[in-house]
Design an enzyme around this catalytic site. Sequence first.
Site, PDB file in Angstrom:
ATOM      1  N   LYS A 144       0.815  -1.216   0.000  1.00  0.00           N
ATOM      2  CA  LYS A 144       0.000   0.000   0.000  1.00  0.00           C
ATOM      3  C   LYS A 144       0.849   1.268   0.000  1.00  0.00           C
ATOM      4  O   LYS A 144       0.477   2.253  -0.620  1.00  0.00           O
ATOM      5  CB  LYS A 144      -1.049   0.000   1.118  1.00  0.00           C
ATOM      6  N   ARG A 194      -6.416   2.034  11.769  1.00  0.00           N
ATOM      7  CA  ARG A 194      -6.132   0.613  11.924  1.00  0.00           C
ATOM      8  C   ARG A 194      -7.012  -0.031  12.983  1.00  0.00           C
ATOM      9  O   ARG A 194      -6.897  -1.238  13.226  1.00  0.00           O
ATOM     10  CB  ARG A 194      -4.677   0.423  12.331  1.00  0.00           C
ATOM     11  N   ARG A 215      11.593  -7.660   1.964  1.00  0.00           N
ATOM     12  CA  ARG A 215      11.815  -6.249   2.321  1.00  0.00           C
ATOM     13  C   ARG A 215      12.831  -6.145   3.462  1.00  0.00           C
ATOM     14  O   ARG A 215      13.648  -5.229   3.502  1.00  0.00           O
ATOM     15  CB  ARG A 215      10.477  -5.610   2.740  1.00  0.00           C
ATOM     16  N   ARG A 217      14.343  -3.052   7.985  1.00  0.00           N
ATOM     17  CA  ARG A 217      13.461  -2.436   8.974  1.00  0.00           C
ATOM     18  C   ARG A 217      13.428  -3.278  10.243  1.00  0.00           C
ATOM     19  O   ARG A 217      13.340  -4.503  10.183  1.00  0.00           O
ATOM     20  CB  ARG A 217      12.044  -2.319   8.383  1.00  0.00           C
ATOM     21  N   ARG A 232       2.567  -8.861  13.540  1.00  0.00           N
ATOM     22  CA  ARG A 232       1.895  -7.775  12.813  1.00  0.00           C
ATOM     23  C   ARG A 232       0.712  -8.303  12.007  1.00  0.00           C
ATOM     24  O   ARG A 232      -0.326  -7.643  11.902  1.00  0.00           O
ATOM     25  CB  ARG A 232       2.892  -7.055  11.905  1.00  0.00           C
TER      26      ARG A 232
END
Length: 190
Positions: free
Chosen positions: A13, A88, A127, A133, A144
């Site tokens: 997104k 969220r 990623r 990250r 998550r």
Amino acid sequence: MKLLFMGPPGAGKGTQAQLICDRYSIPQISTGEILRAAVKSGTAMGKKAQEYMNAGKLVPDEVVIGIVKDRLAEEDAQKGYILDGFPRTLEQADALGKMLAESGQKLDLALNLAVPDDELVRRLLERARKEGRADDTEPVIKSRLKTYNDQTRPLIEYYRKHGILREIDGLGGMDQITERINLILKAAGG
Ligand code: AMP
């Protein structure tokens, strides 16, 4: 144009939101980015948020709602924006609705980018290799996804009921997905 972008972590997104923002010259408001910047600069809010982020949990509603309220009041957000990663929770969605109603505004569309879990884990691990990250490790990714399924997924029905939900198949090449989104935005008069 006032849009929000929903979807599980790793759905892409952020990337798609960026493309739409460039195209329509509107800001991308990513609560994840704002929180990561606060963590980096070591503010009190950043320190508090970091513990939740590193555990793959949601930062408390009042913190995130405050961030968005301040950001939406800025000059560049007056003609439109994309909310990326907010709301969220149902509480955040209600708070957003109230915030907008107070200034006589409303969202145009809520876009939901759908991707199956196994593909999400694969993308997030990739990623992690590329960007490093802190919250892209396998246990945190799982946490998550669970957080998403428990707390954020109900927003799909919430916005469906509000009549502004548009669902997008998030599987396929990046350009293909961009094209699907563009068709929806054009149909909405964008
Ligand atoms: P993201 O970059 O959108 O994946 O967000 C990274 C992390 O920031 C999330 O896993 C949460 O810990 C936190 N976060 C971002 N947006 C929100 C939000 N709207 N509500 C609560 N926590 C958030």
